[in-house]
Design a protein around this motif. Structure first.
Motif: not given
Length: 230
Positions: A57-66
Motif C-alpha cells: 500500500k505504501e509503494m502503491e501510494t508512492d507510485l500514484a503520486r509519481r
C-alpha cells in the motif's frame, strides 16, 4: 507366599500405571507443543502477510503520486525559443509517459509495483525550426530523449541524449513567457511549488513549461517558453 505374589502384582500394576501416565503426559506435552508451534507459525504468517500488504500500500501510494506528476506533464507543448541576436525559433516538446496509471483496487505483489516504479519515465521529442515569415517550417532540428526521470521535488527535467548536440533543462511554469538566460533559474521556485501541488493532487495538467537549451559546441544559452496544445 501369596502375599508376596500379590505385592509383586501390585507393583507391576503401579509401574505400568506410572509408565502409562508418563506416556500420556508426554503425548499431551507433544500435542501442546505442536499446537503452540502451529499457532506461532500461523501468527507469523499473518504478521508477514500484513507487513507485505502494508508495504504494498505504501509503494502503491508512492507510485500514484509519481503517476500524478507524469499525467500532469504528459502532452504536447509549442512555443518560442530565443536565438542569437533578434532571431527566434519555434519549438515543440512532446512528453509521453512510459506507463499508464494503475487504477485497479486490488493489492498487487511487491515485485509488480517495483517493476512499475523502475520502468516509469518520460520519452520526450523536441523539435525546433526557424520562425521566419514566408517560410513555414524552415530549417528543422530535432532530438528524441528516452528514460527521462524528472526531479519530483523541483519539477526540473534534464533532456540529455548521446545522439543530440544539445541539452535541454526544462521546468514547470504558470506562464510561457520566455525567460532570460540570466534569470531562468528563478523559475525553479515556481516549478517546485507546482510540482508539490501536483504530488498532493492539488494541481491539474501543467499548462506551460520553461527551459533553456545548452549546445555542446558553444557557450550561448537559448531560453524558451512553451504552452500546452494537447
Amino acid at each position: 507366599m501369596q502375599t508376596q505374589s500379590f505385592r509383586v502384582v501390585v507393583g507391576v500394576l503401579l509401574m505400568g500405571g506410572t509408565l502409562l501416565g508418563c506416556q500420556q503426559g508426554d503425548e499431551r506435552l507433544k500435542d501442546k507443543a505442536k499446537l503452540e508451534g502451529e499457532t506461532n507459525a500461523a501468527e507469523q504468517i499473518k504478521a508477514e502477510k500484513k507487513y507485505l500488504e502494508d508495504r504494498s500500500k505504501e509503494m502503491e501510494t508512492d507510485l500514484a503520486r509519481r503517476q500524478r506528476f507524469y499525467t500532469a506533464v504528459s502532452g504536447t507543448y509549442v512555443g518560442t525559443m530565443k536565438g542569437r541576436g533578434d532571431d527566434f525559433f519555434k519549438v515543440r516538446l512532446i512528453f509521453t509517459a512510459s506507463l499508464p496509471p494503475y487504477k485497479s483496487g486490488s493489492i498487487r505483489a511487491l515485485d509488480e509495483i517495483v517493476s512499475d516504479l523502475n520502468n516509469l519515465y518520460f520519452n520526450v521529442q523536441v523539435l525546433q525550426w526557424d520562425d521566419v515569415p514566408g517560410t513555414p517550417g524552415g530549417v528543422a532540428f530535432g532530438c528524441t530523449f528516452q528514460n527521462v526521470r524528472p526531479d519530483l521535488v523541483t519539477g526540473q527535467m534534464n533532456l540529455v541524449g548521446q545522439d543530440c548536440a544539445s541539452l535541454y533543462a526544462v521546468t514547470l511554469a504558470d506562464t510561457s513567457q520566455i525567460p532570460t538566460a540570466e534569470g531562468s533559474h528563478f523559475d525553479r521556485d515556481v516549478s517546485a511549488k507546482l510540482a508539490n501541488a501536483i504530488l498532493e493532487n492539488q494541481e491539474g495538467p501543467i499548462r506551460s513549461l520553461k527551459g533553456v537549451r545548452h549546445v555542446t559546441k558553444g557557450a550561448t544559452i537559448f531560453p524558451f517558453g512553451v504552452d500546452r496544445v494537447d
